[in-house]
Design a protein around this motif. Structure first.
Motif, PDB file in Angstrom:
ATOM      1  N   ASN A   1       0.993  -1.311  -0.004  1.00  0.00           N
ATOM      2  CA  ASN A   1      -0.006   0.059  -0.045  1.00  0.00           C
ATOM      3  C   ASN A   1       0.773   1.316   0.020  1.00  0.00           C
ATOM      4  OD1 ASN A   1       0.650  -1.164   2.578  1.00  0.00           O
ATOM      5  ND2 ASN A   1      -0.401   0.564   3.284  1.00  0.00           N
ATOM      6  N   GLU A   2       0.602   2.136  -0.682  1.00  0.00           N
ATOM      7  CA  GLU A   2       1.093   3.235  -0.981  1.00  0.00           C
ATOM      8  C   GLU A   2       0.666   4.466   0.103  1.00  0.00           C
ATOM      9  OE1 GLU A   2       2.089   5.114  -4.749  1.00  0.00           O
ATOM     10  OE2 GLU A   2       2.605   2.919  -5.589  1.00  0.00           O
ATOM     11  N   CYS A   3      -0.439   4.255   0.864  1.00  0.00           N
ATOM     12  CA  CYS A   3      -0.947   5.116   1.796  1.00  0.00           C
ATOM     13  C   CYS A   3      -1.656   4.451   2.703  1.00  0.00           C
ATOM     14  CB  CYS A   3      -1.737   6.174   1.191  1.00  0.00           C
ATOM     15  SG  CYS A   3      -2.977   5.771   0.691  1.00  0.00           S
ATOM     16  N   GLU A   4      -1.948   5.018   3.879  1.00  0.00           N
ATOM     17  CA  GLU A   4      -2.596   4.521   5.065  1.00  0.00           C
ATOM     18  C   GLU A   4      -4.257   4.023   4.532  1.00  0.00           C
ATOM     19  OE1 GLU A   4      -1.619   3.528   7.903  1.00  0.00           O
ATOM     20  OE2 GLU A   4       0.360   3.869   6.991  1.00  0.00           O
ATOM     21  N   LYS A   5      -4.821   4.558   3.522  1.00  0.00           N
ATOM     22  CA  LYS A   5      -5.981   4.158   3.210  1.00  0.00           C
ATOM     23  C   LYS A   5      -6.129   2.677   2.800  1.00  0.00           C
ATOM     24  CE  LYS A   5      -8.239   8.417   1.197  1.00  0.00           C
ATOM     25  NZ  LYS A   5      -8.499   8.827   0.078  1.00  0.00           N
ATOM     26  N   GLY A   6      -5.208   2.086   2.092  1.00  0.00           N
ATOM     27  CA  GLY A   6      -4.953   0.923   1.800  1.00  0.00           C
ATOM     28  C   GLY A   6      -4.930  -0.018   2.868  1.00  0.00           C
ATOM     29  N   ASP A   7      -4.202   0.209   3.833  1.00  0.00           N
ATOM     30  CA  ASP A   7      -4.381  -0.565   4.961  1.00  0.00           C
ATOM     31  C   ASP A   7      -5.785  -0.710   5.658  1.00  0.00           C
ATOM     32  OD1 ASP A   7      -2.159  -1.807   7.177  1.00  0.00           O
ATOM     33  OD2 ASP A   7      -4.090  -0.919   8.309  1.00  0.00           O
ATOM     34  N   ALA A   8      -6.245   0.537   5.875  1.00  0.00           N
ATOM     35  CA  ALA A   8      -7.632   0.428   6.238  1.00  0.00           C
ATOM     36  C   ALA A   8      -8.624  -0.037   5.563  1.00  0.00           C
ATOM     37  CB  ALA A   8      -8.106   1.930   6.345  1.00  0.00           C
ATOM     38  N   TYR A   9      -8.489  -0.176   4.071  1.00  0.00           N
ATOM     39  CA  TYR A   9      -9.342  -0.780   3.137  1.00  0.00           C
ATOM     40  C   TYR A   9      -9.348  -2.208   3.509  1.00  0.00           C
ATOM     41  CZ  TYR A   9     -10.866  -2.883  -1.149  1.00  0.00           C
ATOM     42  OH  TYR A   9     -11.339  -3.764  -2.015  1.00  0.00           O
ATOM     43  N   VAL A  10      -8.027  -2.855   3.321  1.00  0.00           N
ATOM     44  CA  VAL A  10      -7.673  -4.268   3.669  1.00  0.00           C
ATOM     45  C   VAL A  10      -8.452  -4.753   4.924  1.00  0.00           C
ATOM     46  CG1 VAL A  10      -6.227  -5.811   4.120  1.00  0.00           C
ATOM     47  CG2 VAL A  10      -5.739  -4.502   2.240  1.00  0.00           C
ATOM     48  N   ARG A  11      -8.316  -4.110   5.927  1.00  0.00           N
ATOM     49  CA  ARG A  11      -8.690  -4.290   7.216  1.00  0.00           C
ATOM     50  C   ARG A  11     -10.249  -4.444   7.468  1.00  0.00           C
ATOM     51  NH1 ARG A  11      -4.495  -4.910  10.665  1.00  0.00           N
ATOM     52  NH2 ARG A  11      -2.633  -4.103   9.636  1.00  0.00           N
ATOM     53  N   LEU A  12     -10.736  -3.573   6.606  1.00  0.00           N
ATOM     54  CA  LEU A  12     -12.396  -3.325   6.709  1.00  0.00           C
ATOM     55  C   LEU A  12     -12.849  -4.649   5.674  1.00  0.00           C
ATOM     56  CD1 LEU A  12     -14.916  -1.752   7.578  1.00  0.00           C
ATOM     57  CD2 LEU A  12     -14.747  -0.567   5.515  1.00  0.00           C
ATOM     58  N   GLU A  13     -12.000  -4.697   4.468  1.00  0.00           N
ATOM     59  CA  GLU A  13     -12.584  -5.752   3.414  1.00  0.00           C
ATOM     60  C   GLU A  13     -12.340  -7.134   4.253  1.00  0.00           C
ATOM     61  OE1 GLU A  13     -14.247  -5.142   1.087  1.00  0.00           O
ATOM     62  OE2 GLU A  13     -14.196  -7.112   0.004  1.00  0.00           O
ATOM     63  N   MET A  14     -11.446  -7.634   4.788  1.00  0.00           N
ATOM     64  CA  MET A  14     -11.087  -8.843   5.047  1.00  0.00           C
ATOM     65  C   MET A  14     -11.940  -9.139   6.529  1.00  0.00           C
ATOM     66  SD  MET A  14      -8.978 -10.108   3.165  1.00  0.00           S
ATOM     67  CE  MET A  14      -8.348 -11.567   3.910  1.00  0.00           C
ATOM     68  N   GLU A  15     -12.093  -8.137   7.302  1.00  0.00           N
ATOM     69  CA  GLU A  15     -12.871  -8.511   8.827  1.00  0.00           C
ATOM     70  C   GLU A  15     -14.220  -8.171   8.855  1.00  0.00           C
ATOM     71  OE1 GLU A  15      -9.960  -6.638  11.451  1.00  0.00           O
ATOM     72  OE2 GLU A  15      -8.206  -7.935  11.002  1.00  0.00           O
ATOM     73  N   HIS A  16     -14.429  -6.756   8.247  1.00  0.00           N
ATOM     74  CA  HIS A  16     -16.054  -6.283   8.101  1.00  0.00           C
ATOM     75  C   HIS A  16     -16.506  -5.974   6.707  1.00  0.00           C
ATOM     76  CE1 HIS A  16     -15.869  -7.047  12.521  1.00  0.00           C
ATOM     77  NE2 HIS A  16     -14.575  -6.133  12.489  1.00  0.00           N
ATOM     78  N   PRO A  17     -16.322  -6.671   6.004  1.00  0.00           N
ATOM     79  CA  PRO A  17     -16.781  -6.302   4.746  1.00  0.00           C
ATOM     80  C   PRO A  17     -18.192  -5.717   4.443  1.00  0.00           C
ATOM     81  CG  PRO A  17     -16.905  -8.706   4.553  1.00  0.00           C
ATOM     82  CD  PRO A  17     -16.305  -8.078   5.735  1.00  0.00           C
ATOM     83  N   MET A  18     -18.074  -4.624   3.887  1.00  0.00           N
ATOM     84  CA  MET A  18     -19.403  -3.657   3.722  1.00  0.00           C
ATOM     85  C   MET A  18     -19.730  -3.379   2.156  1.00  0.00           C
ATOM     86  SD  MET A  18     -20.030  -2.697   6.800  1.00  0.00           S
ATOM     87  CE  MET A  18     -21.033  -1.156   7.002  1.00  0.00           C
ATOM     88  N   ARG A  19     -20.929  -3.357   1.840  1.00  0.00           N
ATOM     89  CA  ARG A  19     -21.403  -3.255   0.235  1.00  0.00           C
ATOM     90  C   ARG A  19     -22.900  -2.397   0.564  1.00  0.00           C
ATOM     91  NH1 ARG A  19     -17.378  -5.605   0.088  1.00  0.00           N
ATOM     92  NH2 ARG A  19     -16.700  -7.290  -0.957  1.00  0.00           N
ATOM     93  N   ILE A  20     -22.636  -1.373  -0.670  1.00  0.00           N
ATOM     94  CA  ILE A  20     -24.029  -0.702  -1.009  1.00  0.00           C
ATOM     95  C   ILE A  20     -24.864  -1.685  -1.831  1.00  0.00           C
ATOM     96  CG2 ILE A  20     -24.928   1.103  -2.353  1.00  0.00           C
ATOM     97  CD1 ILE A  20     -23.529   2.467  -0.541  1.00  0.00           C
ATOM     98  N   LEU A  21     -25.995  -1.630  -1.352  1.00  0.00           N
ATOM     99  CA  LEU A  21     -26.913  -2.638  -1.915  1.00  0.00           C
ATOM    100  C   LEU A  21     -27.738  -2.065  -3.019  1.00  0.00           C
ATOM    101  CD1 LEU A  21     -28.421  -5.671  -2.117  1.00  0.00           C
ATOM    102  CD2 LEU A  21     -29.932  -4.659  -0.189  1.00  0.00           C
ATOM    103  N   THR A  22     -27.946  -2.514  -4.286  1.00  0.00           N
ATOM    104  CA  THR A  22     -28.979  -1.971  -4.990  1.00  0.00           C
ATOM    105  C   THR A  22     -29.989  -2.961  -5.579  1.00  0.00           C
ATOM    106  OG1 THR A  22     -27.393  -2.485  -6.969  1.00  0.00           O
ATOM    107  CG2 THR A  22     -27.340  -0.348  -6.109  1.00  0.00           C
ATOM    108  N   SER A  23     -31.148  -2.570  -5.760  1.00  0.00           N
ATOM    109  CA  SER A  23     -32.058  -3.564  -6.180  1.00  0.00           C
ATOM    110  C   SER A  23     -33.601  -2.842  -6.564  1.00  0.00           C
ATOM    111  CB  SER A  23     -32.581  -4.586  -4.983  1.00  0.00           C
ATOM    112  OG  SER A  23     -33.369  -5.227  -5.181  1.00  0.00           O
ATOM    113  N   SER A  24     -34.550  -3.424  -6.580  1.00  0.00           N
ATOM    114  CA  SER A  24     -35.760  -2.927  -7.003  1.00  0.00           C
ATOM    115  C   SER A  24     -36.880  -3.002  -6.003  1.00  0.00           C
ATOM    116  CB  SER A  24     -36.140  -3.277  -8.555  1.00  0.00           C
ATOM    117  OG  SER A  24     -35.266  -2.792  -9.346  1.00  0.00           O
ATOM    118  N   VAL A  25     -37.807  -2.230  -6.064  1.00  0.00           N
ATOM    119  CA  VAL A  25     -39.110  -2.825  -5.055  1.00  0.00           C
ATOM    120  C   VAL A  25     -40.164  -2.536  -5.864  1.00  0.00           C
ATOM    121  CG1 VAL A  25     -38.026  -1.903  -2.971  1.00  0.00           C
ATOM    122  CG2 VAL A  25     -39.462  -0.308  -4.137  1.00  0.00           C
TER     123      VAL A  25
END
Ligand code: SF4
Length: 125
Positions: A35-59
């Protein structure tokens, strides 16, 4: 079981650094490199330990010009709640016109995010 090494591409900026992640046998991140900056470290930790997603769908709608309205969560939600969210979306029926950005389900699943329309329910053409 021993530690594992994985490669992940950081998507926090267009550089797309290739990150090497070391995890322990519980899946917890114990080291990040590439990683070239701290954002990369934070991204990996979130993605590996608490992955989050925006959900798109239709109602579904009832009595409106559009039969379905596209929606998305106003913020990311835990990836492990996505299937539950999709089931809940099947039970939502919009009966009044909405505009893009308006909530169709406040505090969706108690996650402190809203499910919002991504287009107006009134046809423009
Ligand atoms: S680690 Fe930093 S520089 Fe590299 S892609 Fe992620 S945000 Fe961009």
């Amino acid at each position: 079981m021993s530690n594992e090494l994985k490669k992940i591409t950081c998507i926090e900026c267009p550089k797309g650094c290739c990150l090497t992640v070391e995890t322990d046998n519980q899946g917890c991140v114990i080291g990040v490199s590439g990683n070239e900056c701290e954002k990369g470290d934070a991204y990996v930790r979130l993605e590996m330990e608490h992955p989050m997603r925006i959900l798109t769908s239709s109602v579904l709608t009832e009595g409106l010009a559009l039969k379905m309205i596209p929606v998305r969560t106003s913020e990311s939600i835990p990836r492990d709640r996505i299937m539950e969210a999709m089931e809940a979306i099947k039970n939502i029926c919009v009966k009044n016109n909405v505009v893009a950005g308006e909530s169709v389900a406040d505090n969706f699943l108690g996650l402190n995010v809203d499910l919002i329309a991504t287009r107006d329910s009134i046809r423009s053409c």
